[in-house]
Design an enzyme around this catalytic site. Structure first.
Site, PDB file in Angstrom:
ATOM      1  N   HIS A 152     -41.583  76.012  28.111  1.00  0.00           N
ATOM      2  CA  HIS A 152     -42.626  75.151  27.546  1.00  0.00           C
ATOM      3  C   HIS A 152     -42.735  75.547  26.083  1.00  0.00           C
ATOM      4  O   HIS A 152     -43.086  76.689  25.775  1.00  0.00           O
ATOM      5  CB  HIS A 152     -43.935  75.379  28.291  1.00  0.00           C
TER       6      HIS A 152
ATOM      7  N   ASP B 261     -42.792  65.881  35.218  1.00  0.00           N
ATOM      8  CA  ASP B 261     -43.933  66.731  34.877  1.00  0.00           C
ATOM      9  C   ASP B 261     -45.161  66.256  35.666  1.00  0.00           C
ATOM     10  O   ASP B 261     -46.267  66.164  35.122  1.00  0.00           O
ATOM     11  CB  ASP B 261     -44.206  66.727  33.379  1.00  0.00           C
TER      12      ASP B 261
END
Length: 402
Positions: free
Chosen positions: A163, A288
């Site tokens: 991330h 996601d």
């Protein structure tokens, strides 16, 4: 029996399907020329929230939602309670998976203790049980810490799924730092907060020999950095999500279903992402999938939690707005949703999904099997209805009983 259903697959999956049909009479109802069999999709970036946040989602509801969307494998991110940063903590999630998953669910282990970026998690002891390591939801701010975890992951032959977010460059915590934010007097999230950490992590991957996967790429600069890294032979892959390929900041409304991290960017960014899926720079499309309660997503852009539900809309949206518009081929979409994710993360090919590609429906979140109801695709008309999903010798989801 003469095969009428169209099987859109490689030779290996063709044999798998033929064998399944020959041994399972319940599949014969799907021998219909209006139907197409596709390889079971694989999503390497989902949030199933259990343990710790089962009011948002559970392994059961998340895996059913995945099957409803045509998926037979998913990889679950570690922002849970307890965070799977040790084998003891990981076992809490593994128990839930063993008990309730209807498809293959592969957990991530955290990179750092509590995903706080301060101390390395117990990577070695988790290695046999996790698909990769990630602190998704948090960028590892310390370069030295990221270097250390990359070295360790490389020694264990595990991928680091990063991330990428520089906290000091965020600027805000709501939407993209662009025209919509300025017009509405809102703080915005800068593109640099993503691509500068992408740049750093690629450099560290080259230095350490770590296999790096960049999560949810959303900016044109990130795409170009990955493209250049691949040309140099660095072991890096990346993913983007359906909403970044379809929408931009120009589509924003003051509703929680439009709030996700990274945020929707500009049309220039969207076009760069499209080029990235066309030329192979972007390896996977992941959803996601990040469900929250209705209350958590009902506070507008400023007050709602980050994240949207995505598993049950991904294929019909991408098929309708990319394949049918000749932006990419169905074969390329299968590479992005089924073959490349499995290849990169060493996930075996398993199962298939039966779709009616010609049937048109409207997306209504009330029909979701996920607990998450927030989707930017609400009320959109799409083609591609999932009729059934078959894996591990049985139908795990079907549209209707026969």
């Amino acid at each position: 029996m003469e095969r009428k259903v169209h099987i859109y697959a490689d030779e290996t999956l063709q044999r798998y399907v033929e064998n399944a049909f020959s041994h399972d009479p319940s599949l014969h109802v799907y021998n219909d020329p209006s139907l197409t069999i596709l390889p079971g999709f694989c999503d390497v970036h989902v949030h199933f929230r259990e343990p710790g946040f089962s009011y948002k989602e559970t392994i059961r509801t998340g895996s059913l939602a995945a099957a409803h969307g045509g998926y037979t494998a998913v990889c679950t991110m570690p922002n849970l309670n307890p965070v799977p940063d040790s084998l003891e903590h990981l076992q809490e999630e593994m128990k839930c998976i063993a008990k309730d998953a209807v498809i293959d669910v592969y957990p991530y282990g955290a990179l750092t203790r509590g995903e706080k970026g301060e101390a390395m998690a117990d990577l070695r002891e988790m290695t046999p049980y996790v698909i990769a390591f990630s602190d998704d939801g948090h960028g590892v701010q310390s370069e030295e810490m990221m270097r250390s975890v990359m070295k360790k992951a490389a020694s264990l032959h595990k991928i680091v799924a990063a991330h990428c977010e520089v906290n000091a460059l965020l600027g805000g915590s709501c939407i993209h730092d662009g025209a919509y934010a300025r017009a509405h007097g809102m703080k915005g999230i800068s593109s640099a907060s993503e691509y500068e950490e992408v740049r750093r992590n690629i450099r560290l991957a080259e230095e350490t020999g770590c296999s790096l996967h960049i999560c949810h790429v959303s900016t044109k600069e990130s795409v170009q950095l990955v493209r250049e890294a691949k040309r140099k032979g660095i072991d890096v892959t990346c993913e983007t999500a359906p909403h970044y390929l379809i929408f931009t900041e120009n589509d924003l409304q003051d509703e929680g279903r439009w709030k996700m991290n990274p945020p929707l960017r500009t049309e220039e960014d969207r076009k760069a992402l499209i080029q990235g899926i066309q030329d192979g720079t972007i390896d996977c499309i992941a959803t996601d999938h990040a469900p929250h309660s209705i209350e958590e997503k009902s506070r507008g852009l400023k007050g709602s939690a980050m994240g949207v539900a995505g598993l049950e809309t991904a294929f019909p949206i991408l098929y309708t707005y990319l394949v049918k518009k000749n932006i990419i081929s169905l074969r390329r979409l299968m590479e992005l949703m089924a073959y490349h994710p499995r290849s990169r993360f060493h996930i075996p090919m398993e199962g298939f999904a039966v779709f009616n590609l010609n049937e048109t429906v409207q997306i209504h979140s009330e029909d979701f099997l996920s607990k998450g109801r927030a989707t930017p695709f609400e009320n959109m008309s799409v083609n591609g209805v999932c009729e059934a999903v078959y894996t591990k010798g049985k139908i795990v989801w079907q549209k209707k009983k026969y």
